[in-house]
Motif scaffolding. Structure first.
Motif, PDB file in Angstrom:
ATOM      1  N   TYR A  56      -4.551   2.653 -20.927  1.00  0.00           N
ATOM      2  CA  TYR A  56      -5.147   3.478 -19.877  1.00  0.00           C
ATOM      3  C   TYR A  56      -5.530   4.827 -20.459  1.00  0.00           C
ATOM      4  O   TYR A  56      -5.083   5.203 -21.546  1.00  0.00           O
ATOM      5  CB  TYR A  56      -4.175   3.671 -18.710  1.00  0.00           C
ATOM      6  CG  TYR A  56      -2.768   4.042 -19.149  1.00  0.00           C
ATOM      7  CD1 TYR A  56      -2.445   5.358 -19.457  1.00  0.00           C
ATOM      8  CD2 TYR A  56      -1.773   3.072 -19.274  1.00  0.00           C
ATOM      9  CE1 TYR A  56      -1.172   5.709 -19.867  1.00  0.00           C
ATOM     10  CE2 TYR A  56      -0.496   3.404 -19.687  1.00  0.00           C
ATOM     11  CZ  TYR A  56      -0.200   4.720 -19.981  1.00  0.00           C
ATOM     12  OH  TYR A  56       1.066   5.060 -20.396  1.00  0.00           O
ATOM     13  N   VAL A  57      -6.387   5.535 -19.772  1.00  0.00           N
ATOM     14  CA  VAL A  57      -6.712   6.892 -20.175  1.00  0.00           C
ATOM     15  C   VAL A  57      -5.423   7.708 -20.180  1.00  0.00           C
ATOM     16  O   VAL A  57      -4.628   7.635 -19.229  1.00  0.00           O
ATOM     17  CB  VAL A  57      -7.737   7.518 -19.213  1.00  0.00           C
ATOM     18  CG1 VAL A  57      -7.984   8.987 -19.567  1.00  0.00           C
ATOM     19  CG2 VAL A  57      -9.046   6.735 -19.242  1.00  0.00           C
ATOM     20  N   PRO A  58      -5.158   8.470 -21.232  1.00  0.00           N
ATOM     21  CA  PRO A  58      -3.914   9.243 -21.271  1.00  0.00           C
ATOM     22  C   PRO A  58      -3.717  10.077 -20.004  1.00  0.00           C
ATOM     23  O   PRO A  58      -4.650  10.722 -19.517  1.00  0.00           O
ATOM     24  CB  PRO A  58      -4.104  10.142 -22.499  1.00  0.00           C
ATOM     25  CG  PRO A  58      -5.001   9.350 -23.386  1.00  0.00           C
ATOM     26  CD  PRO A  58      -5.944   8.644 -22.473  1.00  0.00           C
ATOM     27  N   LYS A  59      -2.516  10.037 -19.486  1.00  0.00           N
ATOM     28  CA  LYS A  59      -2.230  10.732 -18.225  1.00  0.00           C
ATOM     29  C   LYS A  59      -2.310  12.250 -18.366  1.00  0.00           C
ATOM     30  O   LYS A  59      -2.418  12.960 -17.364  1.00  0.00           O
ATOM     31  CB  LYS A  59      -0.867  10.304 -17.711  1.00  0.00           C
ATOM     32  CG  LYS A  59      -0.830   8.832 -17.340  1.00  0.00           C
ATOM     33  CD  LYS A  59       0.504   8.403 -16.745  1.00  0.00           C
ATOM     34  CE  LYS A  59       0.461   6.936 -16.344  1.00  0.00           C
ATOM     35  NZ  LYS A  59       1.726   6.472 -15.732  1.00  0.00           N
ATOM     36  N   THR A  60      -2.264  12.724 -19.603  1.00  0.00           N
ATOM     37  CA  THR A  60      -2.392  14.167 -19.842  1.00  0.00           C
ATOM     38  C   THR A  60      -3.823  14.658 -19.669  1.00  0.00           C
ATOM     39  O   THR A  60      -4.054  15.865 -19.577  1.00  0.00           O
ATOM     40  CB  THR A  60      -1.933  14.495 -21.265  1.00  0.00           C
ATOM     41  OG1 THR A  60      -2.699  13.700 -22.187  1.00  0.00           O
ATOM     42  CG2 THR A  60      -0.447  14.193 -21.458  1.00  0.00           C
ATOM     43  N   MET A  61      -4.778  13.754 -19.642  1.00  0.00           N
ATOM     44  CA  MET A  61      -6.189  14.136 -19.587  1.00  0.00           C
ATOM     45  C   MET A  61      -6.563  14.642 -18.194  1.00  0.00           C
ATOM     46  O   MET A  61      -6.098  14.111 -17.180  1.00  0.00           O
ATOM     47  CB  MET A  61      -7.069  12.939 -19.938  1.00  0.00           C
ATOM     48  CG  MET A  61      -8.548  13.254 -20.013  1.00  0.00           C
ATOM     49  SD  MET A  61      -8.970  14.294 -21.413  1.00  0.00           S
ATOM     50  CE  MET A  61      -8.930  13.059 -22.721  1.00  0.00           C
ATOM     51  N   THR A 104     -11.911  25.426 -12.619  1.00  0.00           N
ATOM     52  CA  THR A 104     -10.883  24.964 -11.681  1.00  0.00           C
ATOM     53  C   THR A 104     -10.560  23.506 -11.971  1.00  0.00           C
ATOM     54  O   THR A 104     -11.387  22.619 -11.712  1.00  0.00           O
ATOM     55  CB  THR A 104     -11.361  25.091 -10.225  1.00  0.00           C
ATOM     56  OG1 THR A 104     -11.759  26.432  -9.966  1.00  0.00           O
ATOM     57  CG2 THR A 104     -10.252  24.694  -9.262  1.00  0.00           C
ATOM     58  N   PRO A 105      -9.386  23.218 -12.556  1.00  0.00           N
ATOM     59  CA  PRO A 105      -8.984  21.821 -12.703  1.00  0.00           C
ATOM     60  C   PRO A 105      -8.627  21.237 -11.343  1.00  0.00           C
ATOM     61  O   PRO A 105      -7.942  21.892 -10.549  1.00  0.00           O
ATOM     62  CB  PRO A 105      -7.768  21.893 -13.630  1.00  0.00           C
ATOM     63  CG  PRO A 105      -7.213  23.267 -13.429  1.00  0.00           C
ATOM     64  CD  PRO A 105      -8.376  24.153 -13.084  1.00  0.00           C
ATOM     65  N   VAL A 106      -9.090  20.042 -11.059  1.00  0.00           N
ATOM     66  CA  VAL A 106      -8.914  19.447  -9.740  1.00  0.00           C
ATOM     67  C   VAL A 106      -7.954  18.269  -9.757  1.00  0.00           C
ATOM     68  O   VAL A 106      -7.129  18.103  -8.854  1.00  0.00           O
ATOM     69  CB  VAL A 106     -10.282  19.003  -9.168  1.00  0.00           C
ATOM     70  CG1 VAL A 106     -10.114  18.292  -7.819  1.00  0.00           C
ATOM     71  CG2 VAL A 106     -11.217  20.203  -9.037  1.00  0.00           C
ATOM     72  N   LEU A 107      -8.022  17.453 -10.800  1.00  0.00           N
ATOM     73  CA  LEU A 107      -7.239  16.208 -10.822  1.00  0.00           C
ATOM     74  C   LEU A 107      -7.012  15.794 -12.266  1.00  0.00           C
ATOM     75  O   LEU A 107      -7.905  15.939 -13.109  1.00  0.00           O
ATOM     76  CB  LEU A 107      -8.010  15.107 -10.072  1.00  0.00           C
ATOM     77  CG  LEU A 107      -7.336  13.742  -9.911  1.00  0.00           C
ATOM     78  CD1 LEU A 107      -6.126  13.858  -8.978  1.00  0.00           C
ATOM     79  CD2 LEU A 107      -8.337  12.721  -9.353  1.00  0.00           C
ATOM     80  N   SER A 108      -5.827  15.275 -12.551  1.00  0.00           N
ATOM     81  CA  SER A 108      -5.556  14.716 -13.883  1.00  0.00           C
ATOM     82  C   SER A 108      -5.510  13.193 -13.776  1.00  0.00           C
ATOM     83  O   SER A 108      -5.612  12.625 -12.682  1.00  0.00           O
ATOM     84  CB  SER A 108      -4.226  15.241 -14.431  1.00  0.00           C
ATOM     85  OG  SER A 108      -3.136  14.534 -13.871  1.00  0.00           O
ATOM     86  N   TRP A 109      -5.316  12.533 -14.892  1.00  0.00           N
ATOM     87  CA  TRP A 109      -5.174  11.072 -14.890  1.00  0.00           C
ATOM     88  C   TRP A 109      -3.738  10.635 -14.630  1.00  0.00           C
ATOM     89  O   TRP A 109      -3.435   9.450 -14.728  1.00  0.00           O
ATOM     90  CB  TRP A 109      -5.682  10.483 -16.204  1.00  0.00           C
ATOM     91  CG  TRP A 109      -7.170  10.410 -16.284  1.00  0.00           C
ATOM     92  CD1 TRP A 109      -8.011  11.381 -16.749  1.00  0.00           C
ATOM     93  CD2 TRP A 109      -8.005   9.333 -15.876  1.00  0.00           C
ATOM     94  NE1 TRP A 109      -9.314  10.966 -16.656  1.00  0.00           N
ATOM     95  CE2 TRP A 109      -9.348   9.717 -16.133  1.00  0.00           C
ATOM     96  CE3 TRP A 109      -7.756   8.076 -15.321  1.00  0.00           C
ATOM     97  CZ2 TRP A 109     -10.428   8.875 -15.848  1.00  0.00           C
ATOM     98  CZ3 TRP A 109      -8.832   7.244 -15.050  1.00  0.00           C
ATOM     99  CH2 TRP A 109     -10.152   7.642 -15.302  1.00  0.00           C
ATOM    100  N   GLY A 110      -2.849  11.585 -14.297  1.00  0.00           N
ATOM    101  CA  GLY A 110      -1.486  11.162 -13.991  1.00  0.00           C
ATOM    102  C   GLY A 110      -0.454  12.269 -13.960  1.00  0.00           C
ATOM    103  O   GLY A 110       0.609  12.112 -13.366  1.00  0.00           O
ATOM    104  N   GLU A 111      -0.749  13.396 -14.572  1.00  0.00           N
ATOM    105  CA  GLU A 111       0.190  14.507 -14.588  1.00  0.00           C
ATOM    106  C   GLU A 111      -0.064  15.432 -13.395  1.00  0.00           C
ATOM    107  O   GLU A 111      -1.129  15.413 -12.786  1.00  0.00           O
ATOM    108  CB  GLU A 111       0.055  15.293 -15.897  1.00  0.00           C
ATOM    109  CG  GLU A 111       0.267  14.469 -17.151  1.00  0.00           C
ATOM    110  CD  GLU A 111       1.703  13.999 -17.325  1.00  0.00           C
ATOM    111  OE1 GLU A 111       2.599  14.527 -16.624  1.00  0.00           O
ATOM    112  OE2 GLU A 111       1.945  13.106 -18.162  1.00  0.00           O
TER     113      GLU A 111
END
Length: 589
Positions: free
Chosen positions: A523-528, A571-578
């Protein structure tokens, strides 16, 4: 030949070879404005990494040492589009990196067969395209040989080396006492798949026969990274001229090894549900010709960490020197000699000593056999390719030779360009723009100044990033309106992807080899960071949106703009898991 068509191409830069080094060289040169042709003798890109050979991507060892730049961009594409690790999809990802670049002419199934040279300079090369039965003549200002086998060396009389140097020539402790023509060999790899049903295998009559007690290296099908790399031959002969004969022998060895896995009484029951999924028929090569540049990098340079002023890439794989007899010896198939991670590689290893407009990247750069045993791995080769393509574009832009990039002081520009393009260079700090460094930074996150410190990854004990709250803006405010042309952001793609969080499975490799029943998609790294917004505030107070991204999966994100602003906000809105966004850089220029 008189009735066969010849098609001519006029470009700035011609890349020969479409493995990862050639691919990255072509893409980088094209993205920096050069008109590029890439000539590849196979029907696909990727070289040893393609579905034809299927070698895994190796590079620098250790925490946060993973290579970035175009090769990381490709790996993130693969995480997003290819969670099942399907090689047909992987091939398409490599193909589109070339296909979608408007400045690249793509010549697949085209083997370089001739070169026109005059006064120590290449004017053109000619290739034969088997699918169209046409010749392609490419006229270019600079040629970059990423063919692995250095085909332009014999065609142009460029200086090159082959085999192992004597220990005393460069005072290399791991070199043999006397020089010889021996190299590391080549391998035909195998992939297996576990199912719920048993499978049976009847070997061809020409397969070699192996007995459990006599094998010094036995495959473990339960290991997803087992790809039978040790089925290696050719180092005692010539890994170019003998390739066809060696391929036949390697297939006999490989089918014999699979016969052992399925039919030897000691291991047959353990392997009863394993099926032969794929057999490589194109050998993957490790070593052949190496060009001679203005500098020949040695074992001692590797051990000294390669702290060159003209560092343009880095390695970090151990000096992994395969025995030239390989599978035919009872000695260890390889010896891992210590090497630091990282160590720098100088630009002077990437251009020819005696052909004015010839460059090279990949396993054929200007190194000794001992140093090659580390620099040859593909992620190192990919970054060398990006460096060569970037340097060639600088040379074209300034109407200078590849050597003059070094002698006329353009190395600083080369290094800064590479670092801006997210190619990490150890022992160097990226220069941050005056607009960025002079702005007022408004950010509640701890260590906010890391966003403009010039380091785009964790280094040693320093994180060099910011853990920003989602939906909370990070702002640069200027003392006077500034004309902005580009916004640059570096997110966290988890450079330590081998880590295994509790209850999850993360695959370290870009592609899987043996496929067990327990295989779990990646999966796409959750840190991304997946979604983010960039806004600019104009002098009249109006706020305009520069970018509104909802499905990001890349580490380096560049956004062109043409606004005059008093402030710019990320503005960061959403990560892949974090639950936070981990950001290493936020630059404006």
């Amino acid at each position: 030949m008189a009735n066969l068509k010849t098609i001519s191409h006029d470009v700035d830069i011609c890349v020969v070879g479409g493995g990862l080094s050639g691919l990255c060289a072509a893409v980088s040169a094209a993205r920096h404005g050069s008109k590029v042709a890439i000539m590849q003798d196979r029907p696909m890109f990727g070289g040893n990494a393609s579905s034809e050979i299927r070698m895994w991507l190796c590079g620098a060892r250790g925490e946060n040492k993973r290579e970035t730049g175009i090769c990381e961009e490709i790996e993130m594409d693969n995480f997003y589009r290819n969670p099942e690790k399907n090689f047909s999809i992987w091939d398409s990802i490599l193909f589109e990196k070339i296909y979608l670049e408007k400045n690249i002419t793509m010549l697949l199934n085209c083997s370089c067969m001739d070169a026109d040279c005059e006064n120590g300079k290449i004017a053109s090369i000619t290739g034969w395209q088997t699918t169209t039965q046409q010749f392609h003549k490419v006229n270019a200002k600079i040629f970059i040989d990423c063919s692995g086998d250095s085909i332009l060396a014999p065609l142009t009389n460029a200086e090159y080396r082959h085999g192992r140097e004597a220990r005393g020539e460069f005072d290399e402790s791991i070199a043999p006492e006397t020089s010889d023509s021996h190299t590391m060999g080549m391998s035909c790899l195998i992939q297996a798949r576990e199912t719920n049903e048993p499978s049976y295998f009847i070997p061809p009559v020409w397969a070699e026969k192996y007995e459990h007690a006599k094998l010094t290296r036995r495959p473990d099908l339960s290991d997803p990274s087992e790809n039978f790399w040790f089925l290696e031959l050719g180092g005692m002969g010539n890994t170019i001229e003998d390739t066809e004969e060696l391929r036949n022998e390697l297939l006999s060895v490989a089918y014999g090894m699979w016969d052992y896995c399925k039919n030897d009484p000691v291991v047959a029951e353990k392997n009863r549900n394993w099926h032969l999924d794929w057999m490589g028929i194109l050998p993957g090569k490790r070593e052949s010709r190496r060009y001679v540049g203005d500098y020949i990098m040695t074992q001692n340079d590797v051990r000294a960490e390669g702290r060159f002023e003209d560092i343009i890439a880095y390695g970090g794989w151990k000096m992994d020197d395969h025995h030239p007899m390989a599978f035919r010896t009872d000695e260890p198939p390889t010896i891992f000699h210590p090497a630091p991670s990282p160590y720098g590689i100088p630009y002077r290893c990437l251009y020819s000593k005696n052909i004015e407009n010839l460059m090279f990247a990949g396993r054929n750069i200007s190194v000794t056999h001992s140093a090659l045993s580390s620099t040859r791995v593909m992620l190192t080769c990919a970054t060398l390719g990006q460096a060569a393509g970037t340097a060639a574009s600088i040379a074209v832009k300034n109407a200078i030779t590849p050597r003059e990039v070094y002698t006329k002081g353009y190395v600083s520009e080369l290094k800064e360009t590479l670092m801006y393009d997210d190619c990490y260079l150890p022992f160097n700090r990226r220069t941050v723009s005056d607009i960025t460094s002079g702005a007022e930074l408004i950010c509640d996150a701890e260590n906010a100044e890391n966003l403009r410190n010039g380091f785009d990854r964790p280094i040693d004990d320093e994180d060099n990033g910011v853990y920003a709250d989602l939906d909370k803006a990070i702002e640069y405010r200027f003392s006077a309106p500034q004309k902005l042309s580009e916004i640059r952001i570096v997110f966290d793609s988890d450079l330590n992807r081998k880590t295994l969080p509790e209850g999850e499975v993360k695959l370290q490799r870009d592609m899987i080899h043996n496929r067990p029943l327990s295989f779990v998609p990646s999966y796409v790294p959750k840190t991304m960071t997946k979604a983010y917004k960039i806004e600019a505030e104009l002098a009249n107070g109006e706020v305009v949106t520069i970018a509104d991204v909802s499905n990001n999966y890349h580490r380096l994100c560049l956004h062109k703009t043409d606004v005059e602003a008093v402030a710019v906000r990320l503005t960061p809105v959403l990560s892949w898991g974090e639950d936070k966004s981990h950001i290493f850089a936020f630059d404006v220029k």
